[in-house]
Design a protein around this motif. Sequence first.
Motif, PDB file in Angstrom:
ATOM      1  N   ARG A 191      -8.116  25.787  -0.738  1.00  0.00           N
ATOM      2  CA  ARG A 191      -8.691  24.452  -0.905  1.00  0.00           C
ATOM      3  C   ARG A 191      -7.982  23.620  -1.983  1.00  0.00           C
ATOM      4  O   ARG A 191      -8.435  22.547  -2.330  1.00  0.00           O
ATOM      5  N   GLN A 192      -6.880  24.126  -2.509  1.00  0.00           N
ATOM      6  CA  GLN A 192      -6.061  23.309  -3.415  1.00  0.00           C
ATOM      7  C   GLN A 192      -5.446  22.181  -2.604  1.00  0.00           C
ATOM      8  O   GLN A 192      -4.862  22.411  -1.554  1.00  0.00           O
ATOM      9  N   MET A 193      -5.554  20.946  -3.075  1.00  0.00           N
ATOM     10  CA  MET A 193      -5.002  19.779  -2.379  1.00  0.00           C
ATOM     11  C   MET A 193      -3.591  19.548  -2.902  1.00  0.00           C
ATOM     12  O   MET A 193      -3.405  19.208  -4.075  1.00  0.00           O
ATOM     13  N   ILE A 194      -2.611  19.726  -2.032  1.00  0.00           N
ATOM     14  CA  ILE A 194      -1.209  19.700  -2.439  1.00  0.00           C
ATOM     15  C   ILE A 194      -0.506  18.513  -1.803  1.00  0.00           C
ATOM     16  O   ILE A 194      -0.564  18.328  -0.581  1.00  0.00           O
ATOM     17  N   LEU A 195       0.174  17.724  -2.612  1.00  0.00           N
ATOM     18  CA  LEU A 195       0.944  16.605  -2.094  1.00  0.00           C
ATOM     19  C   LEU A 195       2.151  17.126  -1.321  1.00  0.00           C
ATOM     20  O   LEU A 195       2.911  17.950  -1.814  1.00  0.00           O
ATOM     21  N   VAL A 196       2.300  16.628  -0.094  1.00  0.00           N
ATOM     22  CA  VAL A 196       3.447  16.999   0.734  1.00  0.00           C
ATOM     23  C   VAL A 196       4.530  15.936   0.654  1.00  0.00           C
ATOM     24  O   VAL A 196       5.708  16.226   0.401  1.00  0.00           O
ATOM     25  N   ILE A 197       4.128  14.669   0.839  1.00  0.00           N
ATOM     26  CA  ILE A 197       5.120  13.600   0.913  1.00  0.00           C
ATOM     27  C   ILE A 197       4.410  12.266   0.713  1.00  0.00           C
ATOM     28  O   ILE A 197       3.209  12.146   0.996  1.00  0.00           O
ATOM     29  N   ARG A 198       5.131  11.279   0.186  1.00  0.00           N
ATOM     30  CA  ARG A 198       4.573   9.956  -0.030  1.00  0.00           C
ATOM     31  C   ARG A 198       5.548   8.906   0.479  1.00  0.00           C
ATOM     32  O   ARG A 198       6.756   9.134   0.568  1.00  0.00           O
ATOM     33  N   GLN A 199       4.991   7.736   0.812  1.00  0.00           N
ATOM     34  CA  GLN A 199       5.792   6.622   1.338  1.00  0.00           C
ATOM     35  C   GLN A 199       5.219   5.316   0.816  1.00  0.00           C
ATOM     36  O   GLN A 199       4.018   5.077   0.948  1.00  0.00           O
ATOM     37  N   GLU A 200       6.075   4.500   0.213  1.00  0.00           N
ATOM     38  CA  GLU A 200       5.640   3.165  -0.183  1.00  0.00           C
ATOM     39  C   GLU A 200       5.823   2.232   1.006  1.00  0.00           C
ATOM     40  O   GLU A 200       6.865   2.273   1.674  1.00  0.00           O
ATOM     41  N   ALA A 201       4.858   1.377   1.253  1.00  0.00           N
ATOM     42  CA  ALA A 201       4.897   0.517   2.446  1.00  0.00           C
ATOM     43  C   ALA A 201       6.062  -0.462   2.415  1.00  0.00           C
ATOM     44  O   ALA A 201       6.561  -0.869   3.474  1.00  0.00           O
ATOM     45  N   TYR A 202       6.516  -0.834   1.214  1.00  0.00           N
ATOM     46  CA  TYR A 202       7.595  -1.813   1.138  1.00  0.00           C
ATOM     47  C   TYR A 202       8.969  -1.189   1.398  1.00  0.00           C
ATOM     48  O   TYR A 202       9.960  -1.907   1.553  1.00  0.00           O
ATOM     49  N   VAL A 216       8.711  11.977   7.460  1.00  0.00           N
ATOM     50  CA  VAL A 216       7.750  11.068   8.071  1.00  0.00           C
ATOM     51  C   VAL A 216       8.486  10.079   8.965  1.00  0.00           C
ATOM     52  O   VAL A 216       9.666   9.805   8.787  1.00  0.00           O
ATOM     53  N   ASN A 217       7.734   9.566   9.922  1.00  0.00           N
ATOM     54  CA  ASN A 217       8.181   8.447  10.746  1.00  0.00           C
ATOM     55  C   ASN A 217       7.206   7.305  10.475  1.00  0.00           C
ATOM     56  O   ASN A 217       6.073   7.307  10.969  1.00  0.00           O
ATOM     57  N   PHE A 218       7.635   6.370   9.647  1.00  0.00           N
ATOM     58  CA  PHE A 218       6.793   5.262   9.220  1.00  0.00           C
ATOM     59  C   PHE A 218       7.123   4.037  10.056  1.00  0.00           C
ATOM     60  O   PHE A 218       8.259   3.530  10.009  1.00  0.00           O
ATOM     61  N   GLN A 219       6.168   3.601  10.832  1.00  0.00           N
ATOM     62  CA  GLN A 219       6.321   2.408  11.670  1.00  0.00           C
ATOM     63  C   GLN A 219       5.312   1.375  11.176  1.00  0.00           C
ATOM     64  O   GLN A 219       4.139   1.389  11.586  1.00  0.00           O
ATOM     65  N   LYS A 220       5.770   0.480  10.288  1.00  0.00           N
ATOM     66  CA  LYS A 220       4.843  -0.431   9.630  1.00  0.00           C
ATOM     67  C   LYS A 220       4.169  -1.386  10.614  1.00  0.00           C
ATOM     68  O   LYS A 220       2.973  -1.640  10.517  1.00  0.00           O
ATOM     69  N   TYR A 231       0.854  -1.189   0.000  1.00  0.00           N
ATOM     70  CA  TYR A 231       0.000   0.000   0.000  1.00  0.00           C
ATOM     71  C   TYR A 231       0.889   1.239   0.000  1.00  0.00           C
ATOM     72  O   TYR A 231       2.119   1.141   0.078  1.00  0.00           O
ATOM     73  N   TYR A 232       0.240   2.387  -0.129  1.00  0.00           N
ATOM     74  CA  TYR A 232       0.955   3.659  -0.241  1.00  0.00           C
ATOM     75  C   TYR A 232       0.353   4.645   0.759  1.00  0.00           C
ATOM     76  O   TYR A 232      -0.864   4.678   0.959  1.00  0.00           O
ATOM     77  N   LEU A 233       1.205   5.454   1.318  1.00  0.00           N
ATOM     78  CA  LEU A 233       0.776   6.440   2.312  1.00  0.00           C
ATOM     79  C   LEU A 233       1.182   7.826   1.864  1.00  0.00           C
ATOM     80  O   LEU A 233       2.250   8.008   1.269  1.00  0.00           O
ATOM     81  N   PHE A 234       0.330   8.797   2.169  1.00  0.00           N
ATOM     82  CA  PHE A 234       0.566  10.166   1.719  1.00  0.00           C
ATOM     83  C   PHE A 234       0.180  11.161   2.807  1.00  0.00           C
ATOM     84  O   PHE A 234      -0.687  10.888   3.651  1.00  0.00           O
ATOM     85  N   TRP A 235       0.796  12.309   2.735  1.00  0.00           N
ATOM     86  CA  TRP A 235       0.319  13.487   3.447  1.00  0.00           C
ATOM     87  C   TRP A 235       0.020  14.563   2.397  1.00  0.00           C
ATOM     88  O   TRP A 235       0.856  14.863   1.551  1.00  0.00           O
ATOM     89  N   TYR A 236      -1.199  15.120   2.505  1.00  0.00           N
ATOM     90  CA  TYR A 236      -1.605  16.217   1.649  1.00  0.00           C
ATOM     91  C   TYR A 236      -1.866  17.439   2.522  1.00  0.00           C
ATOM     92  O   TYR A 236      -2.327  17.332   3.658  1.00  0.00           O
ATOM     93  N   LYS A 237      -1.619  18.595   1.930  1.00  0.00           N
ATOM     94  CA  LYS A 237      -1.864  19.882   2.585  1.00  0.00           C
ATOM     95  C   LYS A 237      -2.969  20.594   1.826  1.00  0.00           C
ATOM     96  O   LYS A 237      -2.949  20.631   0.587  1.00  0.00           O
ATOM     97  N   GLN A 238      -3.925  21.155   2.563  1.00  0.00           N
ATOM     98  CA  GLN A 238      -4.993  21.920   1.923  1.00  0.00           C
ATOM     99  C   GLN A 238      -5.096  23.286   2.590  1.00  0.00           C
ATOM    100  O   GLN A 238      -5.686  23.436   3.653  1.00  0.00           O
TER     101      GLN A 238
END
Lengths: 114, 114
Positions: A43-54, A66-70, A32-39
Amino acid sequence: AQTVTQSQPEMSVQEAETVTLSCTYDTSESDYYLFWYKQPPSRQMILVIRQEAYKQQNATENRFSVNFQKAAKSFSLKISDSQLGDAAMYFCASIFDSWGKLQFGAGTQVVVTP
Amino acid sequence: DTEVTQTPKHLVMGMTNKKSLKCEQHMGHRAMYWYKQKAKKPPELMFVYSYEKLSINESVPSRFSPECPNSSLLNLHLHALQPEDSALYLCASSQRTGGENTIYFGEGSWLTVV
């Protein structure tokens, strides 16, 4: 059921300080994939950062990391050296399925004070 | 600047009108999405077109109908809407190849139903 949970409705931070936004999720999928968006108010939805679970390495984009703790199913966002322009609603989101459907948390409003 | 273009930016329509929202992307993406967002809430997925196949959120009423003339265009046809349908409608696109699932949003179309 697959869920994304943000438990902080609002966070306040002073300029130049650091703030961390929490996000947890629940899924039985292994890929799966994880994201943080800023609005911002526009109201423009802006991608901040993405993380692939693998990927074990935590993603970073300039002042955002990010601090990703699977194992804990946790995906927090750290904003360093906060600026007035960082004030916005921040959504944690995830893609769990093959259609690429983005599922959002409830959002955290970030307030930056001078 | 976003590469997903939505028109019109603002639309006011009566409950008996028929109108359309339009969305275009020139990034060669193979998936396009419509989301509905009410104030202070996260976006909710309405429809996905991915590789010419349609996935529908079954909670979306039939007065909304999507159309995908080609992989770069996505329309949302509106007919006999209700005042509660007033919201921000966000179009988005995603490459959906090679593990690239990041979703990019347009600036949104503000819809008011009177």
